[in-house]
Design a protein around this motif. Structure first.
Motif, PDB file in Angstrom:
ATOM      1  N   HIS A  65     -16.637 166.410  -6.507  1.00  0.00           N
ATOM      2  CA  HIS A  65     -16.321 166.612  -5.093  1.00  0.00           C
ATOM      3  C   HIS A  65     -16.754 168.018  -4.691  1.00  0.00           C
ATOM      4  N   HIS A  67     -15.560 170.845  -3.657  1.00  0.00           N
ATOM      5  CA  HIS A  67     -14.802 172.100  -3.711  1.00  0.00           C
ATOM      6  C   HIS A  67     -15.554 173.032  -4.654  1.00  0.00           C
ATOM      7  N   HIS A  70     -15.805 173.308  -8.421  1.00  0.00           N
ATOM      8  CA  HIS A  70     -16.439 172.205  -9.157  1.00  0.00           C
ATOM      9  C   HIS A  70     -17.962 172.194  -9.033  1.00  0.00           C
ATOM     10  N   HIS A 141      -8.260 162.954  -2.628  1.00  0.00           N
ATOM     11  CA  HIS A 141      -8.321 164.425  -2.776  1.00  0.00           C
ATOM     12  C   HIS A 141      -8.987 165.000  -1.530  1.00  0.00           C
ATOM     13  N   ASP A 164     -10.625 166.121  -9.339  1.00  0.00           N
ATOM     14  CA  ASP A 164      -9.333 166.470  -8.743  1.00  0.00           C
ATOM     15  C   ASP A 164      -8.811 165.210  -8.075  1.00  0.00           C
ATOM     16  N   HIS A 198      -3.029 166.781  -5.819  1.00  0.00           N
ATOM     17  CA  HIS A 198      -3.249 167.051  -7.240  1.00  0.00           C
ATOM     18  C   HIS A 198      -2.209 166.300  -8.058  1.00  0.00           C
TER      19      HIS A 198
HETATM   20 ZN   LIG Z   1     -10.649 170.065  -5.476  1.00  0.00          ZN
END
Ligand SMILES: [Zn+2]
Length: 253
Positions: A65, A67, A70, A141, A164, A198
């Motif tokens: 994803h 973010h 990552h 998420h 996540d 999370h």
């Molecule tokens: Zn994340």
């Protein structure tokens, strides 16, 4: 006859921020006899990746994803492919839609990403990369976040990586009995605060127990949570092996 197997090398296992030295952002290398893929490439993980494997030997990188913890070290990889080789290289990157735009914006340079990275959009379903099959499933998420199951075709067991994930039940359809579950446990023994997408240890333990998971590897533990208490919170609900993984760990399954 050698038994076909997979190896997980933990390149980075960190959450978004931490005071644990060396706990760089999410990055997990998975190797079979003929195929090497990387799941995520979070902050600070490029050096350990490059120390472990020639990055050009990766068959693909898959980003769970968008973010930055990552994916942001794709910037380092892009520079390496562009400037670190006698002949500039390219890398296949499968990710949620919009990755190239994010990286271009970070550098304020249109085309920054496409110079070295061939970005393709992930979707739910199964990809074949080399000899590995990678099943992707949307999880709660961000608007587009994936978990994955990586396996050799015909093998009974594989590795499920949560990315996540804000809802443990989203992972259940990916897990087959005996699989290794590499799961985020951001909020340690819990509870997860309202609105945080999370997982905590009790949720991971219940999931592992319900699905017949073979072993649990915990990762992405946020700063300030106790490691032993986190493991105990999973063991309270799951009878199989449980451990927290750290960068440099190597696990065969
Ligand atoms: Zn994340």
């Amino acid at each position: 006859m050698a038994v076909a197997s997979l190896e997980l090398f933990v390149v980075g296992a960190g959450p978004a921020y931490t005071d644990r030295l060396g706990a760089t952002g999410a990055a997990y290398l998975i190797r079979s006899a003929t195929t090497t893929i990387l799941l995520d490439l979070g902050q600070g993980s490029f050096p350990r990746l490059a120390a472990e494997v020639d990055p050009t030997e990766l068959d693909a990188i898959i980003i769970s994803h968008l973010h930055p913890d990552h994916f942001v070290d794709l910037v380092a990889l892009r520079h390496y492919l562009r400037y670190g080789l006698a002949t500039p290289g390219r890398m296949r990157v499968m990710a949620p839609a919009g990755l190239a735009g994010r990286l271009d914006a970070l550098h304020a340079e249109p085309g920054f990403t496409s110079v070295a990275l061939d970005c393709g959009n992930l979707a739910e379903g199964t990809l074949t990369i080399g000899e590995l099959s990678v099943a992707a499933r949307l999880v709660t998420h961000t608007a587009e976040s994936y978990a994955f199951r990586v396996a050799l075709p015909g093998a009974a067991n594989g590795l499920v990586y949560s990315g996540d994930c804000g809802r443990a039940a989203d992972l259940a359809p990916l897990i087959r009995p005996g699989d290794t579950l590499l799961s985020e446990v951001s909020f340690g023994p819990g509870p997860v605060p309202p609105g945080a997408q999370h997982l905590d240890g009790p949720a991971v333990g219940e999931l592992a127990s319900m699905t017949g998971t073979g072993q649990v590897l915990l990762t992405h533990l946020q700063m300030g949570f106790d490691r032993d208490a986190t493991i105990a919170s999973v063991r309270g609900r799951f009878a199989g092996p449980v451990r927290i993984v750290d960068p440099g760990d190597r696990i065969e399954f």
